[in-house]
Design a protein around this motif. Structure first.
Motif, short mmCIF file in Angstrom:
data_model
loop_
_atom_site.label_atom_id
_atom_site.label_comp_id
_atom_site.label_asym_id
_atom_site.label_seq_id
_atom_site.Cartn_x
_atom_site.Cartn_y
_atom_site.Cartn_z
N ILE A 63 0.79 108.71 74.99
CA ILE A 63 2.77 108.47 74.74
C ILE A 63 2.64 109.05 76.53
O ILE A 63 4.04 108.22 77.10
CB ILE A 63 2.68 109.03 73.86
CG1 ILE A 63 2.80 107.66 72.49
CG2 ILE A 63 4.38 108.80 73.89
CD1 ILE A 63 2.88 108.51 71.17
N ALA A 64 2.24 110.24 76.53
CA ALA A 64 2.64 110.85 77.23
C ALA A 64 2.46 110.46 79.17
O ALA A 64 3.58 110.69 80.19
CB ALA A 64 2.44 112.58 77.78
N LEU A 65 1.28 109.67 79.03
CA LEU A 65 1.17 109.36 80.50
C LEU A 65 1.43 108.94 81.97
O LEU A 65 1.52 108.75 82.40
CB LEU A 65 0.04 108.51 80.21
CG LEU A 65 -1.38 107.66 81.36
CD1 LEU A 65 -1.36 108.63 82.34
CD2 LEU A 65 -2.79 106.55 80.81
N PRO A 66 2.02 107.33 80.66
CA PRO A 66 3.69 106.73 81.79
C PRO A 66 4.44 108.19 82.18
O PRO A 66 4.53 107.42 83.79
CB PRO A 66 3.76 105.74 80.60
CG PRO A 66 3.12 105.42 80.08
CD PRO A 66 2.50 106.72 79.49
N VAL A 88 7.16 113.51 85.46
CA VAL A 88 7.32 114.33 85.02
C VAL A 88 6.26 115.23 84.60
O VAL A 88 5.31 114.99 84.96
CB VAL A 88 7.82 113.32 83.59
CG1 VAL A 88 8.81 114.10 82.50
CG2 VAL A 88 8.84 111.87 83.68
N PRO A 89 6.94 116.69 84.73
CA PRO A 89 5.74 117.62 84.59
C PRO A 89 5.72 117.44 83.05
O PRO A 89 5.67 116.71 82.62
CB PRO A 89 7.57 118.26 84.28
CG PRO A 89 8.21 118.14 85.59
CD PRO A 89 8.59 117.42 84.93
N THR A 90 3.95 117.72 83.17
CA THR A 90 3.30 118.00 81.51
C THR A 90 4.05 117.80 81.07
O THR A 90 4.07 117.41 79.26
CB THR A 90 1.79 118.58 81.87
OG1 THR A 90 1.11 116.97 83.09
CG2 THR A 90 1.43 118.27 80.88
N ARG A 91 4.76 119.22 80.82
CA ARG A 91 5.10 120.07 79.99
C ARG A 91 6.31 119.62 78.69
O ARG A 91 6.13 119.06 77.99
CB ARG A 91 5.42 121.68 80.22
CG ARG A 91 6.44 122.12 78.93
CD ARG A 91 6.75 123.83 79.19
NE ARG A 91 5.75 124.43 79.25
CZ ARG A 91 5.30 125.89 79.47
NH1 ARG A 91 5.99 126.23 79.62
NH2 ARG A 91 3.90 126.53 80.07
N LYS A 92 7.25 118.49 79.68
CA LYS A 92 8.31 117.86 79.60
C LYS A 92 7.64 116.50 78.92
O LYS A 92 8.05 116.09 77.59
CB LYS A 92 8.89 117.53 80.58
CG LYS A 92 10.03 116.51 80.30
CD LYS A 92 11.30 116.89 81.67
CE LYS A 92 12.69 115.57 81.00
NZ LYS A 92 12.68 114.81 80.75
N ALA A 93 6.08 115.73 79.48
CA ALA A 93 6.22 114.66 79.21
C ALA A 93 5.39 114.63 77.86
O ALA A 93 5.67 113.44 76.60
CB ALA A 93 4.86 113.67 80.06
#
Length: 253
Positions: free
Chosen positions: A120-123, A129-134
């Motif tokens: 879900i976070a990959l795109p 987008v910063p990893t923590r936020k994604a």
């Protein structure tokens, strides 16, 4: 998503999010030639959810792949937010698909080596987008779909219904202006299917445009308009009872 859908960007007056102009897709040549789509014209406005119905082989999935920039038309144009996607570079088109287009594939299309949350976070991460936020956005999306328990599972550790909901969460997370869904409720029971349609409806009500392929009239009823295809041709389109009721409520008394 339902409760945390991002605020939609204000569209230009009268400009559709998606326009298909005399869209044609032909496969093969000579005796093997197949006309998957034949001169389709369609526009989808901000806030509108369109259901596409028709028999198998009518061109429904082809319409979605062209609208999402995953295939190239034989002729005609696909315009997304005023941009002819055929004129975009490969890099620009990839960026548009990450940022503006959410696509729910019929076969889920999850990355096998990534967990549900990572899929879900990959795109979002690819778009800077910063990893923590994604990852936080991904967890919020999973929570809304009652899927926090599968956050660390890989696709082959999830049921078909769970994979479908993860794919839907991936398509809706972030500020997607166009959501394309190919049979998004296919692997789901009726109750979960209704919940998914409520999410799609909420995203469109927040200002996105949506196109959904379905064979179920009860799910098409969530849309504003139903388009019917047969043999690659649009044979009819009609407003749903939901849209008619809304128009009646807006008429001056």
């Amino acid at each position: 998503m339902t409760g945390s859908a991002p605020q939609a960007r204000t569209p230009l007056p009268g400009r559709p999010v998606l326009e298909l102009r005399n869209l044609t897709r032909t496969h093969g040549t000579g005796p093997a030639e197949v006309h998957a789509l034949c001169g389709i014209d369609m526009a989808v406005q901000p806030g509108e959810l369109v259901a596409v119905m028709g028999p198998s082989g009518s061109g429904k999935s082809t319409l979605l792949t062209l609208a999402g920039g995953l295939d190239v038309p034989t002729s005609g144009q696909v315009i997304v937010e005023g941009r002819d996607i055929a004129k975009l570079s490969r890099r620009a088109l990839a960026g548009m698909r990450r940022r503006s287009i959410g696509y729910v594939f019929q076969d889920y299309n999850l990355v096998p080596a990534l967990t549900a949350a990572e899929n879900i976070a990959l795109p979002r991460e690819l778009d800077g987008v910063p990893t923590r936020k994604a990852r936080a956005e991904a967890m919020d999306a999973l929570a809304e779909l009652d899927l926090t328990g599968v956050a660390k599972r890989f696709p082959d550790e999830m049921s078909g219904g769970q994979q479908q909901r993860v794919a839907i969460a991936r398509a809706l997370v972030g500020d997607r202006r166009l959501v394309l869904a190919d049979e998004p409720t296919g692997a789901l029971d009726s109750r979960t299917g209704e919940a998914i349609l409520a999410l799609l409806r909420a995203r469109c009500d927040a200002g996105a445009a949506g196109v959904m392929v379905t064979h179920e009239p009860r799910y098409a009823a969530w849309a504003d308009r139903v388009v019917f295809l047969r043999d690659g041709t649009m044979v009819d389109q009609t407003l749903t009872a939901r849209a008619e009721a809304q128009l009646a409520a807006e008429e001056p008394r």
